[in-house]
Design an enzyme around this catalytic site. Structure first.
Site, PDB file in Angstrom:
ATOM      1  N   ASP A  61       0.963  -1.125   0.027  1.00 62.37           N
ATOM      2  CA  ASP A  61       0.134  -0.045   0.067  1.00 62.37           C
ATOM      3  C   ASP A  61       0.930   0.984  -0.019  1.00 62.37           C
ATOM      4  OD1 ASP A  61      -2.283  -1.412   0.260  1.00 62.37           O
ATOM      5  OD2 ASP A  61      -2.629  -1.015   2.463  1.00 62.37           O
TER       6      ASP A  61
ATOM      7  N   LYS B  91      -3.976   2.217  -2.400  1.00 59.68           N
ATOM      8  CA  LYS B  91      -5.306   2.788  -2.146  1.00 59.68           C
ATOM      9  C   LYS B  91      -5.367   4.125  -1.974  1.00 59.68           C
ATOM     10  CE  LYS B  91      -7.177  -1.269  -0.257  1.00 59.68           C
ATOM     11  NZ  LYS B  91      -8.007  -1.674   1.006  1.00 59.68           N
TER      12      LYS B  91
ATOM     13  N   MET C 213      -9.169   8.579   8.693  1.00 57.21           N
ATOM     14  CA  MET C 213      -9.735   8.658   7.667  1.00 57.21           C
ATOM     15  C   MET C 213     -10.755   9.713   7.698  1.00 57.21           C
ATOM     16  SD  MET C 213     -10.138   4.628   6.084  1.00 57.21           S
ATOM     17  CE  MET C 213     -10.432   4.257   8.020  1.00 57.21           C
TER      18      MET C 213
HETATM   19  N1  SAH Z   1      -3.904   0.539   9.209  1.00 55.85           N
HETATM   20  C1  SAH Z   1      -3.535   1.820   9.518  1.00 55.85           C
HETATM   21  C2  SAH Z   1      -4.694   2.638   9.224  1.00 55.85           C
HETATM   22  C3  SAH Z   1      -5.351   2.709   7.732  1.00 55.85           C
HETATM   23  S1  SAH Z   1      -6.534   3.759   7.652  1.00 55.85           S
HETATM   24  C4  SAH Z   1      -2.837   2.285  10.707  1.00 55.85           C
HETATM   25  O1  SAH Z   1      -2.705   1.475  11.628  1.00 55.85           O
HETATM   26  O2  SAH Z   1      -2.087   3.365  10.879  1.00 55.85           O
HETATM   27  C5  SAH Z   1      -5.783   4.861   6.590  1.00 55.85           C
HETATM   28  C6  SAH Z   1      -5.930   6.275   7.510  1.00 55.85           C
HETATM   29  O3  SAH Z   1      -4.811   6.200   8.210  1.00 55.85           O
HETATM   30  C7  SAH Z   1      -5.433   7.325   6.907  1.00 55.85           C
HETATM   31  O4  SAH Z   1      -6.575   7.949   6.082  1.00 55.85           O
HETATM   32  C8  SAH Z   1      -5.052   8.466   7.763  1.00 55.85           C
HETATM   33  O5  SAH Z   1      -6.057   8.916   8.664  1.00 55.85           O
HETATM   34  C9  SAH Z   1      -4.105   7.572   8.707  1.00 55.85           C
HETATM   35  N2  SAH Z   1      -2.810   7.400   8.466  1.00 55.85           N
HETATM   36  C10 SAH Z   1      -1.985   6.524   8.049  1.00 55.85           C
HETATM   37  N3  SAH Z   1      -0.721   7.060   7.895  1.00 55.85           N
HETATM   38  C11 SAH Z   1      -0.717   8.210   8.147  1.00 55.85           C
HETATM   39  C12 SAH Z   1       0.360   9.349   8.237  1.00 55.85           C
HETATM   40  N4  SAH Z   1       1.621   8.841   7.834  1.00 55.85           N
HETATM   41  N5  SAH Z   1      -0.232  10.353   8.353  1.00 55.85           N
HETATM   42  C13 SAH Z   1      -1.118  10.835   8.483  1.00 55.85           C
HETATM   43  N6  SAH Z   1      -2.242   9.895   8.610  1.00 55.85           N
HETATM   44  C14 SAH Z   1      -1.977   8.669   8.466  1.00 55.85           C
END
Ligand code: SAH
Length: 259
Positions: free
Chosen positions: A37, A59, A170
């Site tokens: 991803d 995505k 999100m």
């Molecule tokens: N499994 C992931 C989350 C997936 S949903 C986790 O545990 O982090 C995807 C969302 O995660 C994005 O829309 C945002 O809200 C957040 N996100 C993930 N990485 C990020 C980053 N480096 N900076 C800001 N938001 C992030």
């Protein structure tokens, strides 16, 4: 007949390669195929997974080039073909990552699958902006919410009533519905809100506002996904670690984007 390979769902953390676990690095090193991803740290994958075919199944909001079913089909097909597959995901595979669906897809085919946890953005991105999710005397709980779809009235009510830190992933697209819902259900309009965009990148930015102003401020500074939202008094700690001092701070400076 070829023996089936294995599948590892690997949490890649919030984007900084130094936050990969030793287990993640080992799994990448053994991989024949990596399906990754965009939010996972993928820029040096050819070095971290030197023997693997790298497949971008990235995505983006509103743009799913392969789709979840297609990703699961690819994982299964590569594993049944005998490859050791790494499904490399942003953050932790089991936090809004659809990881459990991918695990089930493997179970259905009898493919050995394991999950390697990762550092979730829900905790790490606020930390990178200096915001602790808990602080003795300020908040002794945090709730992590998906803003992918609007919450129900009951969910807004329960969240507003909890009195702890609210973390939203999100959440850029549903910011207005969320803030209106929380205000309607009694959360104080001056509750601080932080939006941290693009955590762990050179373009990381933190915007601070409060519940009543955040929609306006976010539009003004053109907040974009990916971002983590933090709602709660702990946001005041981002400034200097002293709540009293933060409470006295000029409102205007709190509204300004910093960093
Ligand atoms: N499994 C992931 C989350 C997936 S949903 C986790 O545990 O982090 C995807 C969302 O995660 C994005 O829309 C945002 O809200 C957040 N996100 C993930 N990485 C990020 C980053 N480096 N900076 C800001 N938001 C992030």
């Amino acid at each position: 007949m070829t023996d089936a390979g294995t599948v590892a769902l690997v949490g890649g953390g919030p984007g900084d390669e130094s936050l990969l676990t030793a287990a993640a690095l080992a799994a990448l090193g053994r991989a024949d195929v990596v399906l990754y991803d965009r939010l996972a740290p993928h820029h040096r994958l050819s070095e971290l997974a030197p023997n693997a075919t790298l497949i971008d199944v990235g995505k983006r909001p509103g743009h799913h080039p392969i789709g979840q079913g297609g990703i699961e089909a690819q994982i299964v097909a590569h594993a049944l073909g005998g490859s050791n597959v790494v499904r490399f995901k942003g953050g932790d595979p089991y936090v809004f990552g659809r990881g459990s669906e991918e695990v089930l897809a493997c179970h259905r085919e009898g493919i050995p699958v394991k999950v390697i946890p990762g550092v979730t953005s829900a905790v790490a991105v606020p930390a990178s902006a200096g915001i602790p999710l808990t602080h003795r005397g300020v908040s002794h709980m945090f709730t992590v919410v998906s803003g992918h779809a609007p919450l129900t009235d009951a969910e807004h009510r329960h969240l507003a009533g909890l009195g702890g830190t609210i973390v939203v992933l999100m959440g850029v697209g549903t910011l207005a519905t969320l803030t209106q819902g929380l205000l309607r259900e009694g959360l104080a309009p001056d509750t601080p809100v932080a939006i941290i965009e693009r955590g762990f990148s050179e373009k990381q930015r933190t915007t601070i506002a409060d519940l009543s102003s955040v929609v306006h401020v976010a539009a003004q500074v053109e907040v974009r996904s990916p971002a983590v939202l933090v709602i709660g008094r702990v946001v005041d700690l981002a400034f200097d670690g002293h709540l009293d001092a933060a409470a006295l701070m000029d409102r205007a400076s709190r509204l300004a984007a910093f960093q």
